[in-house]
Design a protein around this motif. Sequence first.
Motif, short mmCIF file in Angstrom:
data_model
loop_
_atom_site.label_atom_id
_atom_site.label_comp_id
_atom_site.label_asym_id
_atom_site.label_seq_id
_atom_site.Cartn_x
_atom_site.Cartn_y
_atom_site.Cartn_z
N VAL A 103 -3.79 -8.27 -0.11
CA VAL A 103 -4.44 -7.78 1.12
C VAL A 103 -4.97 -8.96 1.93
N TYR A 148 2.06 -7.99 -3.36
CA TYR A 148 1.28 -7.78 -2.13
C TYR A 148 -0.16 -8.23 -2.33
N ASP A 163 -5.11 -0.30 -1.13
CA ASP A 163 -4.24 -1.19 -1.92
C ASP A 163 -3.97 -0.46 -3.23
N CYS A 185 0.83 -1.21 0.00
CA CYS A 185 0.00 0.00 0.00
C CYS A 185 0.87 1.27 0.00
#
Length: 485
Positions: A368, A366, A379, A339
């Motif tokens: 979440v 990444y 995000d 993020c």
Amino acid sequence: MGSDLVQINTSPNVQPEEVRVGGEPLFSDDAVRGKTFYIETFGCAMNVHDSEKVAGTLMSRGYRPVETHQEADLIFYNTCSIREKAAEKVFSRLGVLKKAHRNGSKIIGVLGCVAQQEGEEIFERAPQVSLVCGSASYTRLPDLLEQVEAGNRRVTGLELDTEDCFETEFTRRDNPFRAYMTIIEGCDQRCAFCVVPMTRGPERSRPSERILADCRRLVDEGYTEIQLLGQIVNAWQDSSPERLSFAELLARIAETRGVRRVRFATSHPRYFTPDIVEAIESHPALCDQIHLPVQSGSTDVLARMLRGYSREQYLEKIDCIRRSRRAISISTDIIVGFCGETRQDFEQTMTLLDAVEYDQIFSFKYSVRPNTAGAGYEDSVPEDEKGRWLAELQEHQRQIQLRRNQALLGQEFEVLVDSYQPRLGQAVGRTTSNRVLNFPGAAEWIGHYMKVRVTGAGPNSLVGVRADQNTGADGFTHPRISNPA
Ligand code: SAM
């Protein structure tokens, strides 16, 4: 370390009768006599080892392992929820099972991190499941199994707040030379991206006296390599009267007669202290390999990730390792697209690769995760951008690995032979720095230590030839004879 799908080989050659304690026959209820089980494991080494203990527990109750879910009366999925994709895999497996076993004659259980995260929701989404059990409840597994065997169809083990580790005398190990041993369970960090504290519960360390007794027992059983496991292995604390530090524990294990190799993962930079490097320097049985996840090369991103160190502080730890008299191999985990991460942040990660020159990285986009601090942030990096950054990072690292591996041409290393590829006539060994080294060999060499000279290098592995052909009557360096430490 990187999470891969791992299928536990349920080795049908091992019969329940072989899992005995002190020569006593094991409990075997009429209800389960002759019944079979299949476990599929997703995720990290800790999950693999948990499955070994679950398999041992099942065998102690009279179940027999089989190689496919079609043959099994009881099917367990030991799951991983570190990224969304990993968590979804189990539901796709359950979908397949639903079609394949419509008559409901099989017992199906979901274990591990997805079980803990989704809880009783799993029964709604997959009504064919009868057992949902998180890793913090494995100590209750015999009791939960009894309930399932009695015909209960919604059995749960979902308590998180425990002080117990999953200790069992029944472990069905998959590798006859290399043994996993958990020394600390759970995690008290609150990294903003990570679901582990919510799925594995609070940190709890096993006392050193029990760890050392287990090491001696493993040596007696023929194991020469021990891999210590923990989410944050170097946060281990000793509740024994001796109050050993983590580095002292490593030294004591390395000094155990018959132990030839000791590895440990995963270390957190926050708890990484110079005495660990000193222990590796003075104990040859401690492998020259450290896995030290950095996650990002940008101090800003690290702060948002709540990692507890800056880029500079991380590089100080690396300096300490690089100053060692032993050439210690370093690997890491990296997340791209966290993020708020900008292109400039990402470039900091790219320059960190050059600054450290890792021997291996495990890198991820990444994802979440529920109930993490990150779930409350935006995000912000688009998926396709994450994908491009990941590819760029991996290509850059590929070049670094190729260069570092090529620098090893002509050098000799001791390897423990892991496997044999009959099609290529190649033995596959691992150096103490955890490099894969392929060389012309034979299936009988599996489990032996041998000297190999490097003759070729790729980014992910080395090739070589035996350099100790004339040693020993049969040409082998036998693993169980001596401890070089
Ligand atoms: N306990 C270890 C630590 O804190 O270093 C990490 C264990 S985790 C099983 C392995 C790796 O998965 C992490 O080091 C991280 O790089 C990656 N990972 C964890 N959460 C993630 C997420 N939400 N998205 C992408 N990768 C993630």
